[in-house]
Design an enzyme around this catalytic site. Structure first.
Site, short mmCIF file in Angstrom:
data_model
loop_
_atom_site.label_atom_id
_atom_site.label_comp_id
_atom_site.label_asym_id
_atom_site.label_seq_id
_atom_site.Cartn_x
_atom_site.Cartn_y
_atom_site.Cartn_z
N ASP A 57 0.85 -1.19 0.00
CA ASP A 57 0.00 0.00 0.00
C ASP A 57 0.89 1.24 0.00
O ASP A 57 2.09 1.14 0.18
CB ASP A 57 -0.95 0.00 1.21
N ASP A 59 1.60 5.09 1.44
CA ASP A 59 1.32 6.07 2.47
C ASP A 59 1.97 7.39 2.09
O ASP A 59 3.08 7.41 1.54
CB ASP A 59 1.88 5.60 3.83
N ASP A 138 9.32 4.25 13.30
CA ASP A 138 9.87 3.20 14.16
C ASP A 138 11.29 2.77 13.79
O ASP A 138 12.19 2.75 14.64
CB ASP A 138 8.91 1.98 14.23
P1 ATP Z 1 3.41 -2.62 5.60
O1 ATP Z 1 2.43 -1.67 4.95
O2 ATP Z 1 4.17 -3.48 4.69
O3 ATP Z 1 2.81 -3.34 6.75
P2 ATP Z 1 4.57 -0.19 6.55
O4 ATP Z 1 5.96 0.12 7.04
O5 ATP Z 1 4.08 0.61 5.41
O6 ATP Z 1 4.55 -1.73 6.27
P3 ATP Z 1 2.30 0.85 7.93
O7 ATP Z 1 1.63 0.32 9.15
O8 ATP Z 1 1.58 0.95 6.65
O9 ATP Z 1 3.62 -0.03 7.77
O10 ATP Z 1 2.86 2.29 8.34
C1 ATP Z 1 3.43 3.22 7.43
C2 ATP Z 1 4.61 3.90 8.08
O11 ATP Z 1 4.19 4.60 9.25
C3 ATP Z 1 5.71 2.99 8.56
O12 ATP Z 1 6.62 2.66 7.54
C4 ATP Z 1 6.36 3.80 9.64
O13 ATP Z 1 7.21 4.79 9.10
C5 ATP Z 1 5.17 4.49 10.27
N1 ATP Z 1 4.61 3.71 11.38
C6 ATP Z 1 3.57 2.86 11.33
N2 ATP Z 1 3.32 2.33 12.53
C7 ATP Z 1 4.22 2.87 13.37
C8 ATP Z 1 4.45 2.74 14.76
N3 ATP Z 1 3.71 1.93 15.50
N4 ATP Z 1 5.46 3.48 15.29
C9 ATP Z 1 6.20 4.29 14.53
N5 ATP Z 1 6.03 4.47 13.23
C10 ATP Z 1 5.05 3.76 12.65
MG MG Z 2 2.12 0.59 4.58
#
Ligand code: ATP
Ligand code: MG
Length: 426
Positions: A57, A59, A138
């Site tokens: 996805d 962001d 994170d």
């Molecule tokens: P995926 O979509 O593959 O699960 P992602 O890294 O994109 O991985 P998301 O939950 O979509 O994870 O979050 C987007 C971004 O927001 C992350 O890459 C990170 O930078 C930030 N993020 C999300 N959750 C947290 C958290 N709990 N603490 C700190 N930063 C976060």
């Molecule tokens: Mg994501």
């Protein structure tokens, strides 16, 4: 709020410059920039493209507030309380747009950022700059900001280097970062399996130490994380890692089963099956996996000296689901589904009278049959009930009648109330 970005920018890796980001994510960045705001693709989509896997996805991160974002996009809505953000959507895509967050250490005594006495962040809605937002992410690999309109990449925490080294590195002390949000420990495990990266030593230590804090996370949030962890093509790896970090018990209502037990073999078979189904584009549901992961416990607790206590079996189903719900929420539609799969296991074995015809038409037959095959595989059971059902589904009516007749003859005399759970009960 800064509108001009003065942060240093790294040379943009070619793969990003050449990448086709999703049309809507590109549009969102472009429109925000046109309106005078900063906007970047951030997080998993940038990371995954650099690693060479397809982004799940997209962001976007911006200095526009949720209200300002909402005004720009007609198809959008503001969501979230703990972490407010905007969903911008088209018919087949959804982009999460989050506003830059301020540095937590500088925003004490502010209503927008609320922590509990353990340091857990309860509300995180104080806006900040790009530089500040970066510190709030994170892991370094998740803190890469890419502007696809001007091909500019910001990498303040050596994310590119850590991607090259295949390493998950925390931004700041992981002990404090996991106090702020214990779910980050699950995320570290998930990313290490997904990307094949190693977890740095300080993060490992923090996972062991801080796992008990997962007990205070809402069951709704843990259900979301459960789905990301186990419906990911890496369910089996994640299960093992969670077990070795002592974190599995915060996600699944199960005992720790010994290596060569039916319980562990069956759980593993269900996890591998889920991974394989996803790899071959077959559907999966969290309901099936939950039913499988809790099955050994249900059997254990209703077994009396090698015999299944049927009354106990049916009475325990709700309790076991309730215990699981204290860990992860389970959407209502899955309660009946899980119980159907469990109770059908008995009927698939007894095959009494004309029941097999009815069972074939049961909406959960297919799931229950798949479940039976996994049970047989794990129990090393060669009674052939699974293959009986494989045949019964395929053959014409006269052969079905014949199969049932053969079954009746083989039972000779009154039907015994005996179930083939002997392997699982030992
Ligand atoms: P995926 O979509 O593959 O699960 P992602 O890294 O994109 O991985 P998301 O939950 O979509 O994870 O979050 C987007 C971004 O927001 C992350 O890459 C990170 O930078 C930030 N993020 C999300 N959750 C947290 C958290 N709990 N603490 C700190 N930063 C976060
Ligand atoms: Mg994501």
């Amino acid at each position: 709020m800064t509108k001009k970005n003065k942060a240093p920018s790294s040379r943009t890796p070619k793969i990003l410059a050449d990448s086709k980001f999703s049309p809507l994510s590109f549009e969102v960045v472009k429109s925000l920039k046109k309106a005078g705001y900063q906007a970047y693709l951030v997080g998993g989509c940038v990371r995954d493209l650099l690693v060479g896997i397809k982004a799940k996805d997209f962001d976007v991160s911006t200095n526009a507030t949720p209200e300002q974002v909402r005004k720009i996009f007609r198809s959008s809505r503001i969501i979230g309380k703990r972490f407010r953000l905007v969903h911008v959507f088209s018919r087949n895509e959804l982009i999460e747009v989050s506003t830059f967050r301020a540095d937590a250490s500088k925003t004490q005594n502010n209503d927008g950022l609320v922590k509990d006495t353990d340091g857990k962040i309860l509300r995180d809605n104080v806006w900040g700059s790009l530089e500040e937002d970066c510190v709030r992410r994170d892991f370094s690999i998740n803190a890469l900001y890419f502007d696809p309109v001007e091909n500019v990449l910001h990498d303040f925490h050596n994310g590119i280097e850590h991607i090259q080294k295949k390493s998950i590195v925390s931004i700041g002390d992981p002990m404090l970062r996991f106090d702020e949000d214990p779910v980050r420990s699950l995320r570290a495990i998930r990313f290490s399996s997904k990307l094949g990266f190693k977890i740095s030593g300080d993060i490992k230590e923090a996972i062991y130490k801080k796992a008990p804090l997962l007990g205070n996370i809402s069951n709704a949030r843990l259900f979301d994380e459960f789905c990301k962890i186990f419906l990911s093509q890496k369910a089996s790896d994640n299960f093992e890692k969670l077990q070795s970090f002592g974190a599995l018990k915060y996600l699944i209502n199960t005992k720790k089963y010994p290596v060569d037990s039916f319980g562990l073999r069956f759980q593993q078979a269900a996890l591998v099956n889920t991974d394989n189904r996803l790899k071959s584009d077959q559907s999966v549901t969290p309901g099936f996996l939950l039913a499988a992961l809790m099955w050994p416990k249900l059997i254990d607790e209703t077994n009396e000296e090698g015999t299944l206590n049927l009354k106990k079996f049916f009475r325990s189903m709700d309790r076991i689901i309730r215990e699981q719900q204290e860990l992860t929420a389970i959407p209502r539609k899955f309660h009946g589904y899980i119980k159907d799969i469990w109770s059908l296991q008995l009927k698939l074995e007894t095959r009494l009278g004309h029941q097999p015809y009815k069972i074939l038409n049961h909406p959960r037959f297919r799931a229950a049959y798949d479940f039976l095959l996994l049970r047989e595989e794990a129990a090393k059971d060669d009674q052939g009930i699974g293959s009986w059902w494989t045949e019964f589904q395929k053959v014409n009516r006269p052969r079905k009648i014949e199969m049932l007749q053969i079954l009746r003859d083989s039972r000779k005399g009154p039907v015994e109330k005996k179930f083939g759970f002997l392997e699982e009960l030992s």
